[in-house]
Structures are given as structure tokens and as C-alpha cells.
Scaffold this active site. Structure first.
Site, PDB file in Angstrom:
ATOM      1  N   LYS A 190      35.723  42.171  21.648  1.00 36.90           N
ATOM      2  CA  LYS A 190      34.620  42.293  20.697  1.00 36.90           C
ATOM      3  C   LYS A 190      34.514  40.935  20.021  1.00 36.90           C
ATOM      4  CE  LYS A 190      33.794  42.642  16.862  1.00 36.90           C
ATOM      5  NZ  LYS A 190      33.084  41.624  15.982  1.00 36.90           N
ATOM      6  N   PHE A 210      35.646  34.083  13.898  1.00 37.57           N
ATOM      7  CA  PHE A 210      34.654  33.087  14.308  1.00 37.57           C
ATOM      8  C   PHE A 210      35.230  31.687  14.419  1.00 37.57           C
ATOM      9  CE2 PHE A 210      34.502  32.717   9.669  1.00 37.57           C
ATOM     10  CZ  PHE A 210      34.485  31.345   9.487  1.00 37.57           C
ATOM     11  N   CYS A 223      43.250  29.460   9.628  1.00 37.19           N
ATOM     12  CA  CYS A 223      44.278  30.172   8.866  1.00 37.19           C
ATOM     13  C   CYS A 223      45.519  29.322   8.655  1.00 37.19           C
ATOM     14  CB  CYS A 223      44.639  31.484   9.552  1.00 37.19           C
ATOM     15  SG  CYS A 223      45.384  31.297  11.170  1.00 37.19           S
TER      16      CYS A 223
END
Length: 511
Positions: free
Chosen positions: A190, A166, A298
Site C-alpha cells: 500500500k 512518503f 526518521c
């Protein structure tokens, strides 16, 4: 809240992606799954952006079958012609840049400048993909033996799947699908269930650039949809970015079904500050690394390792906390905001629970962001900058990825001890060193156990033509993404050894 006119503040256009539809065989359709959810603006949870219903199992199967049917034709399309579609796609991205940045802010919460920056980095990867004819070239060597030549060719994998997180709803889908499609694969996205709108919009633009039906598809959903995609016999490769726990699961499931997989996981990134640096000059880098995108990336710095004697450590800690305390929470479209919300109420609750756990463990809390709010957005998912001190690697707050605006201060007497602290982490995504010493930088570069390093850079995100990937539990599978590594992931090699009998020429001459 500031509402100064800006070309990036456009009304949300009506489009097929506005309700997060599924794209199957070139047709946009509503999901028929049992699970549905609503997507809300993180800065104001009273604003519902779009309803989403997951794809049903049969829709997932049909999306894979449609991509498989489209593959032979797309594979046969010459690489320069595929590149032409990428150039058109890039042009559409530039023309819609303001709207896309606005979409990222609304569904993810980022500050507008952060959204622009992430989108620009995604465009860097598209730029790389536009050069796919040269990236697909093989190698040749004549006469490896008498009249024997050896050649290598790259060929696409087939149907490939991208499952992004996200936190970068444009950048990471662009990482995945631009190179995958340029290499001649067909691709199914996806989107992240927490932020599906921008990725869906990107696929819409990609199809508008001239892709044949079925070359790209979209299926909406969460864990069940992902697992069905991975297991589908048409799917040859899976690219995933998310938490380490899920990355490991994706890697295991994909491996069990014989799929190629790159699964990027979490991080606990250490920023090491040596005593020889000017603290005021690096504060901007430290604050940006730790609190940019509310720590939801990240590559975020989440552990600040202060090196030197206690007085020097305290001076850096105090300056960092003062700077962090001046951040202003607000809507990403507010010009005065310097810290955005987290993506949704569930993530806010999880981050608050992590802070609570640190407090219960007795970790000194130097800056507590739990009570901070954005005055103009009382229903937003906000957490202020939070700083724990004297943290050790054994503590929950010092070892686990919090993925929020939470920083742990650790202390070390010298560089050797600081590197040892960082290397105790089970993660190895990034690590950064702030110093003016070339010798220290070389020691750090050689000894630190992480895949992406920063020297006086707080967010060492490689450009799109360099590889992106961590070490240890930050990645499952040996394939990095971006650049030549991405081309290697999305293609198979064939090595041809050939001899043509009579190569000296027929007696009657060549026809």
C-alpha cells in the site's frame, strides 16, 4: 537552474505505474474508490505528475484473496528458485537505477544525490534477500535424548502487507517486499498516498523479474484502505513505517485482529557534541543529519545538544548556524541545490505552523527559514533551514517531531546532563555522540535510550544486513526490520522432536 547533461536526468517513461494503478492478481487496474488525488512535483506544484484513484473496498478484498490464492504455489517454490527471481529483480533495479532516482526526486523532492543514496541502501536489502537460502536454514541437534533428534524449520507467514511512508518511496518498500517475498510470502504494497509512484514502479519491476501472478500486489489509498488491509482475514502480518500516532493505531488494529505487526514510528533524535571535537571537522555531519532530505527522515538530527561552558557552546552554535544559512534551496535536479523542498504544500503548511508555535512560545529563533525561497522554483514547497536556541525538553519545538528542516539547540554542562536531556524524550529512534573520548563513547552507548546509535556519525542508518529499529514510542511491536530480524518477522518457526522406532536397523536389513 542548472541543467547540465546527466545520465540520471532521463525523460519519465510511460509505464503502468505512471498513473499509480492497482495490481490485483497479476492485472493492473484503475482504482474504483471514492477518493482521488493528484500527485505534484514538490519543487513545482504546477507540474502534475499523475492522478491517483484509491482502490475500492471490494478491490482491497480481491487483492488479499488473490495473494492468498498465490501463496501455496509460491511457498512450495524452492528457496534457491525464489532467490533467482530476486537476482533478476536486482538486475532490473540496477539497469533502471537512473530512472528510479529521477522518479524519487520528482515525487518526493529529494536532491538527486540523496535519491541515489537511498536507492542504493534499498539495493543493499535486496542483496541480503538474494541470500535467502542460507537465511532460512534451521537448526538441528541429534540425540537430545536416546534416539531422539530435534530440528527447527522456518516457514513463511502467508499474505503480508507493507505500508511505507512518503519520505523513502523506494528504500522502505524494498526493505519490506524483497525479504517478505524471498521468505516465501505473498506481499501487498500500500504505497504512501503522498508519494505512490516509485513504489508502484518497483512492484512492476518485481513482477517483470518473473514472479507468478498474485505473489505481489498493489492497492492505492490512505487510512481506510490501510485499515481494511490490516483487518482482512487472509493477511497474517503487517509492516508499517510512519508517525508514532499512526504506528500505535496500526499496532492496536493489527493486534485486535491477531496479526503479527512491526510498526515503526517517529523520532526526536539528539546529536550530542562534546567540547573535545574539532567543530569544523564535524559540521558536514551535523548539517547533513539535520537538513538532509529537508529533515524528512526518521534518522534526522532534530536536537543539537551543545556540551561545555557557555563560550564553547556559543562557538559551536554560531558555526552551525553559519553553515546552515549557506544552504541553497532548489529543485532536486539542480546541481547547485543543497536543500530540497518538503513533499507537498500540506506538509509545508504544517511545518510552518510548528515554527510559528515555537515563536509564540518565546523560543529564541536564531535562523528563520520561513521567508526563504528557491528563485527558480517560486511554486515549490520550500522552507529554509530553521534553528531555535535555548530549547528545553518541555517546549513543543523540543519534544515533538517536526519532520522538516527545523533544529532545536539545547545546552548541557556535561555528558551526564546531555544524556539526561536526550533520555527525557518519549522517542528513542537514534542518538549520536561526537567526541574523541572512548570513555565518553562507552558511557553514552550504555546509558542512552535509543535503538540506533552514531559515534561521530550523524545518520547512523544500519546496513541492510543489520537490524533497523528504535526504542520507546519510536516502535510498536518488538520486531525490528532488515537483516535476520526481518527474516524472523516474515517467518514462523516449527520445532520438530522426532524418534524413529527401530533406528538400530531391521533384522532383515535396509531395503
Amino acid at each position: 537552474m542548472s541543467r547540465t547533461a546527466s545520465p540520471d536526468r532521463l525523460p519519465e517513461p510511460s509505464s503502468r505505474s505512471a498513473s499509480a494503478l492497482n495490481l490485483i492478481g497479476g492485472t493492473w487496474v484503475e482504482g474504483r474508490g471514492d477518493v482521488s488525488r493528484d500527485i505534484y512535483n514538490p519543487a513545482d506544484t504546477a507540474e502534475m505528475l499523475a492522478p491517483v484513484r484509491e482502490a475500492s473496498p471490494d478491490q482491497v478484498d480481491e487483492a488479499c484473496a488473490a495473494a492468498a490464492r498465490a501463496f501455496p504455489g509460491w511457498r512450495a517454490t524452492p528457496a534457491p528458485d525464489r532467490a533467482h527471481v530476486l537476482f533478476k529483480f536486482r538486475d532490473l533495479l540496477e539497469k533502471n537505477f537512473a530512472d528510479l532516482a529521477h522518479s524519487i526526486v520528482r515525487e518526493n523532492g529529494k536532491l538527486l544525490g540523496e535519491a541515489r543514496g537511498s536507492l542504493r541502501r534499498g539495493l543493499d536489502v535486496v542483496d541480503f534477500a538474494c541470500g535467502i537460502p542460507s537465511q532460512m536454514m534451521g537448526q538441528t541437534l541429534s540425540d537430545v535424548s536416546r534416539d531422539v533428534d530435534c530440528l527447527t524449520f522456518r516457514e513463511p507467514m502467508g499474505v503480508v502487507v507493507g505500508i511505507p511512508p512518503f519520505n523513502f518511496p523506494a528504500l522502505i518498500p524494498l526493505w519490506m517486499m524483497s525479504v517478505a517475498v524471498a521468505c516465501g510470502n505473498t506481499f501487498i504494497l500500500k504505497p504512501a498516498e503522498k508519494a505512490p509512484l516509485t513504489g508502484t514502479k518497483l512492484v512492476e519491476m518485481f513482477t517483470d523479474a518473473g514472479l507468478p501472478p498474485g505473489v505481489v500486489g498493489v492497492v492505492q489509498g490512505s487510512k481506510g484502505v490501510s485499515e481494511r488491509l490490516i483487518a482482512d482475514p487472509h493477511v497474517q502480518a503487517v509492516s508499517f513505517v510512519g508517525t508514532s500516532a499512526v504506528a500505535e493505531s496500526v499496532y492496536r488494529i493489527a493486534g485486535a485482529h491477531g496479526k503479527r505487526v512491526q510498526a515503526h514510528g517517529g523520532a526526536k533524535n539528539h546529536l550530542i557534541v562534546l567540547p573535545d571535537v574539532d567543530t569544523e571537522r564535524i559540521l558536514h555531519e551535523l548539517i547533513g543529519s539535520c537538513f538532509g532530505s529537508a529533515g524528512q527522515r526518521c534518522l534526522a538530527g532534530s536536537v543539537l545538544v551543545l556540551v561545555g561552558d557557555r563560550a564553547r557552546q556559543d562557538a559551536v552554535a554560531d558555526a552551525f548556524i553559519r553553515a546552515a544559512s549557506q544552504l541553497r534551496l532548489g529543485d532536486g535536479l539542480d546541481d547547485a541545490a543543497t536543500l530540497c523542498p518538503v513533499v507537498n504544500a500540506r506538509e509545508e503548511k504544517r511545518i510552518r505552523a510548528a515554527i510559528d508555535r515555537g515563536v509564540v512560545e518565546g523560543v529564541p529563533l536564531r535562523l528563520d527559514g520561513r521567508s526563504q525561497t528557491a528563485p527558480d522554483r517560486p511554486r515549490g514547497c520550500f522552507i529554509g533551514p530553521t534553528v531555535f536556541d535555548d530549547v528545553t525538553p518541555e517546549m513543543f519545538i523540543g519534544r515533538e517531531e517536526i519532520f522538516g528542516p527545523v533544529v532545536s539547540l539545547m545546552r548541557a554542562p556535561d555528558l551526564d546532563a546531555a544524556i539526561t536531556l536526550a533520555n527525557r524524550s518519549r522517542y528513542g529512534n537514534t542518538a549520536c555522540l561526537f567526541t574523541q573520548s572512548g570513555a565518553a563513547a562507552r558511557t553514552f552507548r550504555e546509558r542512552i535510550q535509543a535503538g540506533m546509535l552514531g559515534l561521530n556519525v550523524g545518520v547512523p542508518a544500519p546496513m541492510g544486513f543489520f537490524p533497523f529499529g528504535g526504542w520507546k514510542d519510536s516502535i510498536y511491536g518488538y520486531h525490528n526490520t532488515q537483516g535476520a530480524d526481518a527474516v524472523a518477522f516474515y517467518t514462523r518457526k516449527k520445532v520438530v522432536t522426532e524418534r524413529w522406532l527401530g533406528a538400530e536397523g531391521p533384522k532383515e536389513g535396509w531395503v
